[in-house]
Write a protein that holds these residues in place. Structure first.
Motif, PDB file in Angstrom:
ATOM      1  N   UNK A 490      49.616  34.989  46.791  1.00  0.00           N
ATOM      2  CA  UNK A 490      48.724  35.950  46.138  1.00  0.00           C
ATOM      3  C   UNK A 490      47.276  35.718  46.555  1.00  0.00           C
ATOM      4  N   UNK A 491      46.526  36.808  46.647  1.00  0.00           N
ATOM      5  CA  UNK A 491      45.102  36.735  46.971  1.00  0.00           C
ATOM      6  C   UNK A 491      44.334  36.576  45.655  1.00  0.00           C
ATOM      7  N   UNK A 492      44.233  35.352  45.180  1.00  0.00           N
ATOM      8  CA  UNK A 492      43.612  35.093  43.883  1.00  0.00           C
ATOM      9  C   UNK A 492      42.125  35.443  43.868  1.00  0.00           C
ATOM     10  N   UNK A 493      41.478  35.337  45.029  1.00  0.00           N
ATOM     11  CA  UNK A 493      40.056  35.680  45.093  1.00  0.00           C
ATOM     12  C   UNK A 493      39.847  37.168  44.833  1.00  0.00           C
ATOM     13  N   UNK A 494      40.684  38.004  45.453  1.00  0.00           N
ATOM     14  CA  UNK A 494      40.570  39.444  45.240  1.00  0.00           C
ATOM     15  C   UNK A 494      40.923  39.803  43.796  1.00  0.00           C
ATOM     16  N   UNK A 495      41.922  39.129  43.246  1.00  0.00           N
ATOM     17  CA  UNK A 495      42.305  39.369  41.855  1.00  0.00           C
ATOM     18  C   UNK A 495      41.151  39.044  40.902  1.00  0.00           C
ATOM     19  N   UNK A 496      40.489  37.923  41.157  1.00  0.00           N
ATOM     20  CA  UNK A 496      39.354  37.539  40.324  1.00  0.00           C
ATOM     21  C   UNK A 496      38.214  38.545  40.459  1.00  0.00           C
ATOM     22  N   UNK A 497      37.978  39.001  41.673  1.00  0.00           N
ATOM     23  CA  UNK A 497      36.918  39.975  41.933  1.00  0.00           C
ATOM     24  C   UNK A 497      37.174  41.276  41.156  1.00  0.00           C
ATOM     25  N   UNK A 498      38.427  41.762  41.199  1.00  0.00           N
ATOM     26  CA  UNK A 498      38.760  43.026  40.540  1.00  0.00           C
ATOM     27  C   UNK A 498      38.722  42.884  39.021  1.00  0.00           C
TER      28      UNK A 498
END
Length: 562
Positions: A490-498
């Motif tokens: 999972x792209x946790x950085x993108x998830x956090x950003x969104x």
């Protein structure tokens, strides 16, 4: 020779056997005491205390013997490495003497270099048993069987340090070949006379450098705070303006055109201190030149010398030098030493994955806003796919934050450029991480400038800029909703950003009173509806944490209240 310490192996084994397995010396249980009358209770208590003290003494004695055995195993390891080196030397000498002669009949065919590796392997295997020449390496004269009985018995004691020590010995006993192999990998042969000279010079330099670093408090320039305050006070006139003292001023051009140490620039100090600065300067320059060779085509690393410096621990001494506190605003001599120290570390790990991995373990020291630190971090990751794949969010955040707060310095940008591509291949994981961090910083910047402040920025609520940004948000929302369910990828950085940045921006924008007064929401109804739908889809994701769910639900509530 095999005498001396090696012969003591049998003696230590016998002592350990007697202590642990016993031969009528130490009782296994408490001694029974027969007493009568009113003193029986006191006698029993005294006997129990005495027994406990004896048991503790026995345990501590066994622990000391384990430490002795650890030392003996270290000696055995050194002896085996010496034997292995002797085997190689003998084979090299024999090969050198037989150069030009045809292959001998009945001998195993040597490799392309003329070295008979099979013969070397057979002789090396004899060190681990079966050869009378190495019988003294046996711990107990029985192939280690009694030694194992002793260690297994020790693991059953109710004394953690003893159990831990026994287990360590067991692990070493069953991995003797791997232990020798790992140790032999760290051995570096000084083949040529230049190797010997380099070794001597490095050893002398490191000894001198280590001593100067340890005594840095005695010679590094220190500004006298009381005097500094007094001078500052005296330099002010009645109007409160500070007077400039006459004398030599230091410009950046004067420093860049030469060495402050060579030109004797900087604060005044005694000659002994100046000599120490000069000594360290010369050492760092010599060490740095050993790592690389320069020609018209640029720099090329010298792996043999880099390995020699690694084995001698040159990097550890230089890292200690970098941690010396000094007056950063005044001591330009020390600034030069810091620059030279970083130059050495950069050359030390240039094109050398082993050295890069060593410095990577100390990367916390370089997570500062300094440009020299950024350059060194870049060299640590340069063309190293393994390290670039292992980079964590904290490091990327640090450099993006440095760009935010200290400006778009080339060194920061080059680091980010280095970690997204290594050895000719782009690294998707790092690319996504850098992109998410940069977007996050950019969106926060826009939020601060146009939404959060609300100072003379009412026009942002009637312009198309924010709605263009919202359309970009919709793409990122769709990406996290449609991503794989495998959390390992999972792209946790993108998830956090969104879930945090995007949701907070939308919430703050539509919570503003200027948004209520604007007619843009009506004209942009399709995008607004998609924002609400996208936020709802995100809220249904199973991977949301409690905090992320709170941000998303707050955003949904704000949109539904419009």
């Amino acid at each position: 020779s095999k005498g001396g310490v090696l012969k003591a192996i049998h003696g230590a084994g016998a002592v350990m056997t007697n202590m642990v397995l016993g031969s009528g010396g130490i009782p296994n249980g408490p001694t029974s005491v027969h007493v009568s009358g009113t003193s029986s209770a006191a006698s029993k208590a005294s006997s129990a205390i005495q027994t406990q003290k004896e048991d503790e003494l026995v345990m501590e004695t066994k622990l000391k013997i384990i430490q002795i055995l650890q030392f003996i195993l270290n000696v055995r390891l050194d002896y085996r490495i010496s034997c292995l080196l002797s085997i190689f030397k003998r084979e090299f000498d024999e090969n050198k003497e037989s150069q030009g002669e045809g292959p001998a009949i009945g001998l195993t065919t040597p490799d392309a270099n003329g070295i008979n590796l099979e013969k070397i392997g057979d002789e090396a295997e004899a060190m681990f048993g079966g050869a009378t020449d190495h019988a003294d390496l046996d711990l107990d004269g029985q192939g280690g069987r009694t030694f194992l009985r002793v260690l297994l018995h020790l693991t059953m004691h109710d004394y953690p340090p003893l159990v831990s020590g026994a287990l360590q010995l067991l692990f070493r006993h069953f991995s003797q070949r791997q232990e020798v192999l790992n140790a032999f990998k760290q051995v570096q042969l000084l083949i040529s006379s230049s190797d010997v000279e380099n070794y001597k010079q490095i050893k002398t330099d490191l000894d001198d450098l280590r001593l100067l670093v340890e005594k840095s408090e005695l010679w590094v320039f220190k500004c006298k705070s009381d005097k500094k305050k007094k001078d500052k006070k005296d330099s002010k006139d009645k109007g409160g303006k500070e007077k400039k003292k006459p004398g030599k001023t230091l410009s950046s051009s004067s420093v860049s055109n030469g060495s402050p140490i060579d030109l004797d620039l900087g604060p005044s100090m005694d000659n002994a201190s100046k000599k120490n600065y000069k000594a360290i300067q010369e050492v760092l320059i010599r060490l740095s030149k050993l790592c690389v060779s320069e020609n018209m085509n640029g720099k090329k690393n010298r792996k043999h010398e880099q390995r020699l410096l690694r084995n001698m621990g040159a990097h550890t001494v230089v890292l200690e030098l970098l941690q010396i506190p000094y007056e950063k605003s005044e001591d330009i001599r020390m600034q030069e030493l810091m620059r030279l120290a970083h130059a050495f570390l950069q050359n030390f790990c240039m094109g050398n994955p082993s050295n890069q991995a060593l410095l990577h373990k100390q990367s916390e020291l370089f997570l500062t806003p300094g440009l020299l630190e950024a350059q060194t971090m870049r060299h640590i990751y340069m063309d190293n796919v393994s390290l670039c794949n292992e980079i964590n969010e904290k490091v990327v955040q640090h450099f993006v934050h440095c760009i935010e707060t200290h400006g778009r310095h080339v060194e920061y940008l080059k680091f980010l450029q280095t970690i997204v591509k290594a050895e000719g291949q782009y690294i998707r994981k790092t690319q996504d991480m850098v992109m998410a961090e940069v977007k996050n910083a950019y969106i926060n910047f826009l939020n601060h400038c146009y939404v959060d402040t609300e100072v003379e920025m009412k026009e942002i609520y009637t312009s198309n800029h924010m709605w263009t940004l919202f359309e970009n948000f919709l793409v990122d929302m769709a990406l996290v909703c449609n991503a794989t369910h495998d959390r390992k990828h999972a792209d946790t950085m993108l998830e956090k950003y969104v879930t945090e940045t995007v949701m907070n921006i939308i919430t703050m924008y539509f919570n503003s009173p200027f948004s209520d007064q604007s007619t843009t929401v009506t004209t942009r109804q399709p995008v607004f509806v998609k924002l609400l739908q996208g936020a709802f889809r995100v809220s249904q994701c199973s991977w949301l944490s409690g905090q992320q769910k709170f941000h998303v639900e707050t955003c949904i509530k704000t949109l539904t209240d419009m």
